[in-house]
Design a protein around this motif. Structure first.
Motif, PDB file in Angstrom:
ATOM      1  N   VAL A 157      49.099  33.179  69.157  1.00 13.98           N
ATOM      2  CA  VAL A 157      49.466  31.537  69.532  1.00 13.98           C
ATOM      3  C   VAL A 157      51.104  31.750  70.618  1.00 13.98           C
ATOM      4  N   GLY A 158      51.021  32.192  71.992  1.00 14.30           N
ATOM      5  CA  GLY A 158      52.778  32.153  73.333  1.00 14.30           C
ATOM      6  C   GLY A 158      53.348  30.788  73.016  1.00 14.30           C
ATOM      7  N   LEU A 159      52.997  29.819  72.419  1.00 11.55           N
ATOM      8  CA  LEU A 159      54.254  29.195  72.316  1.00 11.55           C
ATOM      9  C   LEU A 159      55.323  29.477  70.799  1.00 11.55           C
ATOM     10  N   SER A 160      54.433  30.302  70.069  1.00 10.24           N
ATOM     11  CA  SER A 160      54.984  30.532  68.946  1.00 10.24           C
ATOM     12  C   SER A 160      56.413  31.730  69.456  1.00 10.24           C
ATOM     13  N   TYR A 161      56.617  32.316  68.493  1.00 11.10           N
ATOM     14  CA  TYR A 161      57.729  33.301  68.034  1.00 11.10           C
ATOM     15  C   TYR A 161      56.847  34.384  67.899  1.00 11.10           C
ATOM     16  N   ARG A 162      57.017  35.948  69.229  1.00 13.31           N
ATOM     17  CA  ARG A 162      55.770  36.643  68.827  1.00 13.31           C
ATOM     18  C   ARG A 162      54.957  36.410  68.867  1.00 13.31           C
ATOM     19  N   GLY A 163      53.710  36.071  69.258  1.00  9.07           N
ATOM     20  CA  GLY A 163      52.271  35.795  69.307  1.00  9.07           C
ATOM     21  C   GLY A 163      52.139  37.246  69.464  1.00  9.07           C
ATOM     22  N   ASP A 164      52.302  37.888  70.289  1.00 13.40           N
ATOM     23  CA  ASP A 164      51.694  39.150  69.896  1.00 13.40           C
ATOM     24  C   ASP A 164      51.733  40.160  68.874  1.00 13.40           C
ATOM     25  N   PHE A 165      53.149  39.639  68.486  1.00 12.42           N
ATOM     26  CA  PHE A 165      53.146  40.157  66.951  1.00 12.42           C
ATOM     27  C   PHE A 165      52.062  39.904  65.953  1.00 12.42           C
ATOM     28  N   ALA A 166      52.138  38.575  65.797  1.00 15.20           N
ATOM     29  CA  ALA A 166      51.085  37.874  65.211  1.00 15.20           C
ATOM     30  C   ALA A 166      49.749  38.861  65.501  1.00 15.20           C
ATOM     31  N   ALA A 167      49.236  38.527  66.426  1.00 17.36           N
ATOM     32  CA  ALA A 167      47.882  39.487  66.338  1.00 17.36           C
ATOM     33  C   ALA A 167      47.489  40.786  65.614  1.00 17.36           C
ATOM     34  N   ARG A 168      48.533  41.324  66.537  1.00 16.93           N
ATOM     35  CA  ARG A 168      48.909  43.056  65.639  1.00 16.93           C
ATOM     36  C   ARG A 168      48.571  43.044  64.363  1.00 16.93           C
ATOM     37  N   TYR A 169      49.795  42.216  63.853  1.00 14.09           N
ATOM     38  CA  TYR A 169      50.157  42.437  62.605  1.00 14.09           C
ATOM     39  C   TYR A 169      48.894  41.682  61.220  1.00 14.09           C
ATOM     40  N   LEU A 170      48.435  40.513  61.603  1.00 18.67           N
ATOM     41  CA  LEU A 170      47.033  40.139  61.159  1.00 18.67           C
ATOM     42  C   LEU A 170      45.801  40.908  61.485  1.00 18.67           C
ATOM     43  N   GLY A 171      45.885  41.065  62.378  1.00 17.52           N
ATOM     44  CA  GLY A 171      44.517  41.795  63.327  1.00 17.52           C
ATOM     45  C   GLY A 171      44.532  43.558  62.369  1.00 17.52           C
ATOM     46  N   SER A 172      45.677  43.886  62.143  1.00 18.70           N
ATOM     47  CA  SER A 172      45.422  45.261  61.335  1.00 18.70           C
ATOM     48  C   SER A 172      44.798  44.899  59.619  1.00 18.70           C
ATOM     49  N   SER A 173      45.759  43.812  59.098  1.00 15.72           N
ATOM     50  CA  SER A 173      45.772  43.745  57.798  1.00 15.72           C
ATOM     51  C   SER A 173      44.390  43.474  57.472  1.00 15.72           C
ATOM     52  N   LEU A 174      43.881  42.317  58.317  1.00 13.82           N
ATOM     53  CA  LEU A 174      42.620  41.840  58.110  1.00 13.82           C
ATOM     54  C   LEU A 174      41.529  43.129  58.222  1.00 13.82           C
ATOM     55  N   MET A 175      42.321  44.078  59.155  1.00 15.72           N
ATOM     56  CA  MET A 175      40.966  45.485  59.379  1.00 15.72           C
ATOM     57  C   MET A 175      40.843  46.052  57.792  1.00 15.72           C
ATOM     58  N   GLY A 176      41.716  46.394  56.922  1.00 20.57           N
ATOM     59  CA  GLY A 176      42.246  46.573  56.463  1.00 20.57           C
ATOM     60  C   GLY A 176      41.290  45.924  55.004  1.00 20.57           C
ATOM     61  N   TRP A 177      41.520  44.515  54.869  1.00 23.48           N
ATOM     62  CA  TRP A 177      41.086  43.750  54.108  1.00 23.48           C
ATOM     63  C   TRP A 177      39.209  43.498  54.235  1.00 23.48           C
ATOM     64  N   LEU A 178      38.614  44.197  55.507  1.00 27.36           N
ATOM     65  CA  LEU A 178      37.263  44.427  55.494  1.00 27.36           C
ATOM     66  C   LEU A 178      36.200  45.078  55.380  1.00 27.36           C
ATOM     67  N   GLU A 179      37.735  46.644  55.268  1.00 25.06           N
ATOM     68  CA  GLU A 179      37.419  48.049  54.858  1.00 25.06           C
ATOM     69  C   GLU A 179      37.520  48.105  53.240  1.00 25.06           C
ATOM     70  N   GLU A 180      38.360  47.487  52.654  1.00 17.83           N
ATOM     71  CA  GLU A 180      38.163  47.497  51.417  1.00 17.83           C
ATOM     72  C   GLU A 180      37.257  47.239  51.031  1.00 17.83           C
ATOM     73  N   GLY A 181      36.240  46.137  52.106  1.00 19.38           N
ATOM     74  CA  GLY A 181      34.797  45.757  50.874  1.00 19.38           C
ATOM     75  C   GLY A 181      34.723  44.942  49.772  1.00 19.38           C
ATOM     76  N   ARG A 182      36.533  44.501  49.185  1.00 21.90           N
ATOM     77  CA  ARG A 182      35.613  44.501  47.571  1.00 21.90           C
ATOM     78  C   ARG A 182      35.986  42.460  47.315  1.00 21.90           C
ATOM     79  N   ASP A 183      34.962  42.049  47.192  1.00 23.81           N
ATOM     80  CA  ASP A 183      34.653  41.016  46.743  1.00 23.81           C
ATOM     81  C   ASP A 183      35.108  39.881  48.256  1.00 23.81           C
ATOM     82  N   LEU A 184      34.712  40.242  49.307  1.00 20.15           N
ATOM     83  CA  LEU A 184      34.690  39.381  50.300  1.00 20.15           C
ATOM     84  C   LEU A 184      33.860  38.150  50.031  1.00 20.15           C
TER      85      LEU A 184
END
Length: 278
Positions: free
Chosen positions: A83-110
């Motif tokens: 979200v560009g109007l928030s502070y450092r939307g690029d950071f949130a996108a990268r941090y959230l995306g990387s974290s979600l990928m780890g959660w999905l790959e773990e694959g438990r209790d999805l």
């Protein structure tokens, strides 16, 4: 050819190529563009990335983030729109995306409930990481403004999923989750069934490093994948909204024209694209 493979006998090279093709990873660079590219294994994956004309001309990072990982019959993907109007939307996108990928790959209790708890817990760790990021201005009034904006948090919308293909006569599984207004489209064969997701996309729904989930809990879609059913999944951010009315497969070169946006002087907004077929 990989130079190491060229040293092997032809019979072994064939087997090595087969094993390598079953594993694939793509992570977007937010500081550069990615031309439309394809990977072929049990999945066919197409992906591309383009920064807005303004971001490219000023040498700034894109606000979008995209990643795909394939291991044999399992594919995980994320698409995030900061979200560009928030502070450092690029950071949130990268941090959230990387974290979600780890959660999905773990694959438990999805499940939707587990994802909600995970994303709410993730906020505090993200805030700590964001606080360690250097401010863009060192001193003066602008530093005070940025510090206040940082306290309000960095935000991103997202779509993510895990696809498990059928094996040995058993059905596979498709799980999808999202918040925001990025596009999520699904086809059974040649029939688009994206109306399943109608009225679930809103810019008021997102994730924040400060508040966790905003606007409600994640939308969740889950179904089995029959062995005989070819399917196509397409996700992209609003920089590629010209794709919205097109139901047929779009050739690489036409998607690239939209990413280049040379006919309009460049993209008005960042654009990330992932398409998966199986």
């Amino acid at each position: 050819m990989n130079p190491l493979l060229s040293l092997l006998p032809a019979s072994k090279r064939k087997g090595m190529h087969a094993r390598l093709s079953q594993q694939f990873a793509y992570i977007s660079s937010q500081t550069g563009d990615q031309r439309v590219t394809s990977h072929h294994s049990r999945f066919t994956c197409r992906y591309g990335y383009g920064r807005s004309a303004e971001s490219a001309s000023m040498g700034e990072s894109g606000q979008d983030f995209a990643a795909v990982r394939i291991h044999k019959s399992v594919c995980c993907f994320v698409l995030c729109d900061g979200v560009g109007l928030s502070y450092r939307g690029d950071f949130a996108a990268r941090y959230l995306g990387s974290s979600l990928m780890g959660w999905l790959e773990e694959g438990r209790d999805l499940s939707a409930d587990q994802l909600k708890m995970y994303l709410d817990r993730l906020a505090s760790a993200a805030t700590e990481e964001l606080d360690r990021e250097p401010l863009e201005h060192e001193s003066g009034f602008m530093r005070s403004v940025l510090e206040d904006k940082r306290r309000q948090g960095s935000q991103s919308m997202y779509i993510c999923g895990r696809i498990e293909l059928p094996n040995r006569g058993t059905r596979g599984r498709l799980r999808l989750a999202w918040q925001g207004d990025s596009r999520l489209r699904l086809w059974n064969g040649t029939e688009e069934i994206s109306e399943l997701f109608d009225h679930t996309f809103s810019t008021a729904e997102r994730w924040s490093t400060n508040r966790g989930l905003i606007g409600g809990k994640p939308h969740w879609y889950e179904r089995s994948i029959p062995a005989e059913m070819p399917m196509r999944l397409q996700v992209y951010t609003d920089g590629l909204s010209d794709l919205d009315p097109i139901r047929e497969p779009v050739p690489d070169e036409q998607i690239q024209v939209l990413l280049d946006a040379s006919h309009t002087g460049g993209l008005d907004d960042d654009a990330a694209f992932i398409e998966l077929q199986w």
